[in-house]
Design a protein around this motif. Structure first.
Motif, PDB file in Angstrom:
ATOM      1  N   ILE A 185       0.844  -1.196   0.000  1.00 54.60           N
ATOM      2  CA  ILE A 185       0.000   0.000   0.000  1.00 54.60           C
ATOM      3  C   ILE A 185       0.878   1.244   0.000  1.00 54.60           C
ATOM      4  O   ILE A 185       0.719   2.136  -0.838  1.00 54.60           O
ATOM      5  N   PRO A 225     -14.177   4.626   5.336  1.00 48.91           N
ATOM      6  CA  PRO A 225     -14.220   3.355   4.611  1.00 48.91           C
ATOM      7  C   PRO A 225     -15.237   3.371   3.459  1.00 48.91           C
ATOM      8  O   PRO A 225     -14.981   2.843   2.383  1.00 48.91           O
ATOM      9  N   LEU A 247     -13.777   5.128   0.530  1.00 48.08           N
ATOM     10  CA  LEU A 247     -12.838   4.288  -0.222  1.00 48.08           C
ATOM     11  C   LEU A 247     -13.590   3.378  -1.183  1.00 48.08           C
ATOM     12  O   LEU A 247     -13.155   3.166  -2.320  1.00 48.08           O
ATOM     13  N   LEU A 294      -5.760   3.806  -5.829  1.00 45.96           N
ATOM     14  CA  LEU A 294      -6.537   3.063  -4.834  1.00 45.96           C
ATOM     15  C   LEU A 294      -5.755   2.857  -3.542  1.00 45.96           C
ATOM     16  O   LEU A 294      -6.286   2.983  -2.442  1.00 45.96           O
ATOM     17  N   MET A 295      -4.473   2.540  -3.702  1.00 48.50           N
ATOM     18  CA  MET A 295      -3.642   2.286  -2.531  1.00 48.50           C
ATOM     19  C   MET A 295      -3.479   3.560  -1.714  1.00 48.50           C
ATOM     20  O   MET A 295      -3.440   3.529  -0.494  1.00 48.50           O
ATOM     21  N   ALA A 302      -6.560   3.789   0.259  1.00 45.25           N
ATOM     22  CA  ALA A 302      -6.544   2.811   1.347  1.00 45.25           C
ATOM     23  C   ALA A 302      -5.635   3.278   2.476  1.00 45.25           C
ATOM     24  O   ALA A 302      -5.960   3.158   3.660  1.00 45.25           O
ATOM     25  N   ILE A 359      -7.315   6.043   4.628  1.00 45.06           N
ATOM     26  CA  ILE A 359      -8.343   5.652   5.593  1.00 45.06           C
ATOM     27  C   ILE A 359      -7.797   4.725   6.682  1.00 45.06           C
ATOM     28  O   ILE A 359      -8.317   4.665   7.786  1.00 45.06           O
ATOM     29  N   ALA A 360      -6.712   3.981   6.375  1.00 39.75           N
ATOM     30  CA  ALA A 360      -6.178   3.037   7.367  1.00 39.75           C
ATOM     31  C   ALA A 360      -5.197   3.704   8.322  1.00 39.75           C
ATOM     32  O   ALA A 360      -5.067   3.311   9.481  1.00 39.75           O
TER      33      ALA A 360
END
Lengths: 323, 263
Positions: free
Chosen positions: B28, B213, B216, B230-231, B234, B237-238
């Protein structure tokens, strides 16, 4: 989560039950600040109101909806238990429950097996950087499942790491094992399962680590004096000592498998075909895509019953053996 | 096997599985920043096109309100159920415990239809209240266990000093119970931040209310195969919860533990 949390199994297996009851009451009640009994309700009321309105009430409404045919817009018609019979007789739904069984192996059984290996590796010899390993191995639990899904779509993609390594192996003369994993009819379900395994390992490991610390050192010393190797030691001392933690880990990870919505929604949407349809996804799909609200609710209620049964069943199993 | 060899094998096993555990996460970060030539443009594009500033703000609001509200309600209920004897307290406790196994899937559909008729879909209240309900089931159970473990001498001392039950709770017991409360707060923060199904169903038309989430998943819908974009999403949000985890990993893991095998 923390679904088995509510167990209040007696910690000491040796304590006789009568003194324990006495102690429990003493602890719980004699410390009361001496206010009239009804005060207790006042303290509990706010929590109870929110909990009742936004969790228990919807659950009851879900059970009610499940007895009707309804498309979410028009008139609802009485359905009796036909939504429940459909849950088992509709081939696509029966398939979804079948997939759930397969996923439980990946989400629950496999992580526990791997966690046992890790815990054995962590507890037999002195390990440098134990905290680091523990932190890293638990990390997948913390990341949102939607982010996990995105990461794994890349891991499985055509030129992602998995296929790259398989490409090297192919170049070395092995068969070509490359696939579009999430899009492959045969491999999509195990591919989803592998992600569940990856997530579940850390949870099981942390549980087992705590359990291992409670096993008396003398048992290990005795085993070593008897000349037991790592394997004999594991089956004779570690595994029996971790029975309770194993039960908890199996329960929590099985319920994770039952609640597996995010990953399916993000990664495969149940496809290709019906290959990765699971009940948790069908709750959403039937309600909002095909307009079968009653059926969606029936699947939801079935899942709640399943989760409850798993928890109660495992708990009984563990306590029954204790008695 | 001699000890030296065994120690080597043990380390090898741990390193192998640690690599497997972090590999997708490293992926990621590497893709989002276009490593090895650090390039923030993908990250910036994702941030702007994905409207992640809005989504993160929503998640912070929903998580903060949920966690604070459920913590206060759970502390009060746990205090009553853990230290007082009153008619129906046993049944009340069982009622809360029953809520611990109920999956979101079982309540989300009726919640959607009932909140919609109440005009609460696409609102913060619709996102927060069900989340509080789920957290309160766990929190009440959790705090009751803590209050039951309190030495009675502490309660008696407070009473002799003339403190009311209410004062005793907030001035004496809550400060002493910080580890138990912190653990509860960490776990409910993690679950609320990561919750996906509930916001997906409740926020169905107001894009400005999407949580991280949920954001995303819509971002994924528009950038199906652009993995670096996309990564980056991710990662955005993570990251907040991962940062909290790394700093507080001891409490996080302890919390995971005692929540599961409290005996």
């Amino acid at each position: 989560m923390t679904t088995v949390a509510r167990r209040k199994t007696p910690k000491s297996r040796h304590a006789a039950s009568a003194p324990r009851t006495a102690r429990r009451q003493g602890r719980a009640f004699s410390g009361s600040p001496g206010e009239p009994g009804r005060i207790g309700w006042l303290y509990t009321l706010p929590a109870l109101l929110v909990y009742g309105t936004f969790l228990l009430w919807p659950l009851a409404r879900g059970a009610q909806f499940s007895l009707y045919h309804w498309d979410g817009l028009g008139q609802a018609t009485w359905a009796g238990f036909s939504n429940y019979t459909a849950t088992w007789s509709d081939p696509s739904l029966r398939g979804a429950f079948g997939h759930l069984l397969v996923l439980i192996l990946f989400y629950s059984v496999l992580p526990c097996c791997i966690a046992f290996v890790l815990v054995a590796a962590m507890s037999r010899t002195k390990i440098r950087g134990l905290t680091f390993f523990r932190t890293v191995l638990f990390l997948p639990q913390v990341v949102a499942m939607v982010a996990v899904a995105v990461a794994w779509q890349w891991v499985y993609s055509a030129d992602g790491p998995v296929n790259t390594v398989l490409g090297w192996l192919h170049a070395l003369g092995l068969p070509d094992w490359r696939h579009g994993w999430f899009g492959d009819f045969t491999f999509a379900l195990p591919a989803v399962g592998a992600v569940g395994t990856w997530v579940g390992i850390g949870l099981a490991m942390v549980l087992f680590l705590a359990g291992v610390q409670k096993i008396p050192r003398e048992l290990y010393e005795a085993a070593r004096i008897d000349g037991a190797g790592p394997f004999r030691e594991f089956f004779a001392v570690t595994l029996p000592g971790l029975r309770r933690e194993l039960a908890v880990a199996l329960t929590l990870t099985t319920i994770m498998a039952i609640r597996n919505f995010d990953l399916i929604y993000m990664a495969t949407a149940g496809g290709p075909g019906d290959a990765t349809k699971v009940p948790a996804y069908e709750v959403y799909n039937r309600t909002f895509n095909t307009g079968e609200v009653g059926l969606g609710c029936a699947i939801g209620v079935t899942l709640a019953v399943l989760a409850f049964a798993v928890t109660a069943g495992v708990r009984r199993l563990v306590e029954g053996k204790d008695a | 096997m001699n000890v030296r060899a065994e120690r080597f094998v043990n380390h090898a096993i741990l390193v192998l599985f640690s690599v497997i555990a972090v590999f997708p996460m490293i992926g990621i970060v590497a893709q989002a920043f276009q490593l090895p030539h650090v390039d923030l443009s993908t990250f910036g594009t994702a941030w702007r096109e994905g409207h992640f500033a809005t989504y993160l703000r929503n998640s912070v609001i929903v998580t903060t309100v949920t966690v604070v509200t459920s913590a206060v309600l759970s502390i009060m209920a746990g205090y009553a159920l853990g230290t007082m004897r009153f008619r129906g307290s046993g049944a009340l406790f069982l009622l809360f415990v029953a809520g611990l196994t109920i999956p979101t899937e079982a309540i989300v559909v009726p919640l959607y239809f009932d909140l919609r008729s109440a005009g609460l879909d696409n609102s913060y209240a619709g996102l927060i209240l069900p989340q509080v309900a789920m957290s309160v089931a766990f929190g009440t159970f959790w705090m009751r266990a803590y209050f039951r473990s309190i030495p009675r001498s502490l309660l008696e001392a407070a009473r002799i000093d003339g403190a009311s039950g209410w004062t005793t709770l907030w001035r004496v017991l809550v400060p002493v119970g910080r580890p138990a409360i912190l653990t509860m707060v960490l776990l409910t923060t993690m679950w609320t931040w990561n919750e996906f199904l509930l916001p997906l169903v409740i926020v169905n038309s107001d894009e400005g209310l999407r949580t991280a989430p949920l954001g995303l998943s819509f971002f994924q819908g528009t950038h199906k195969t652009d993995y670096s974009l996309l990564m980056a999403g991710a990662l955005i949000i993570a990251a907040p919860i991962v940062i909290v985890y790394v700093f507080l990993q001891r409490q996080f893991i302890a919390g995971m533990l005692s929540g599961a095998v409290k005996e």
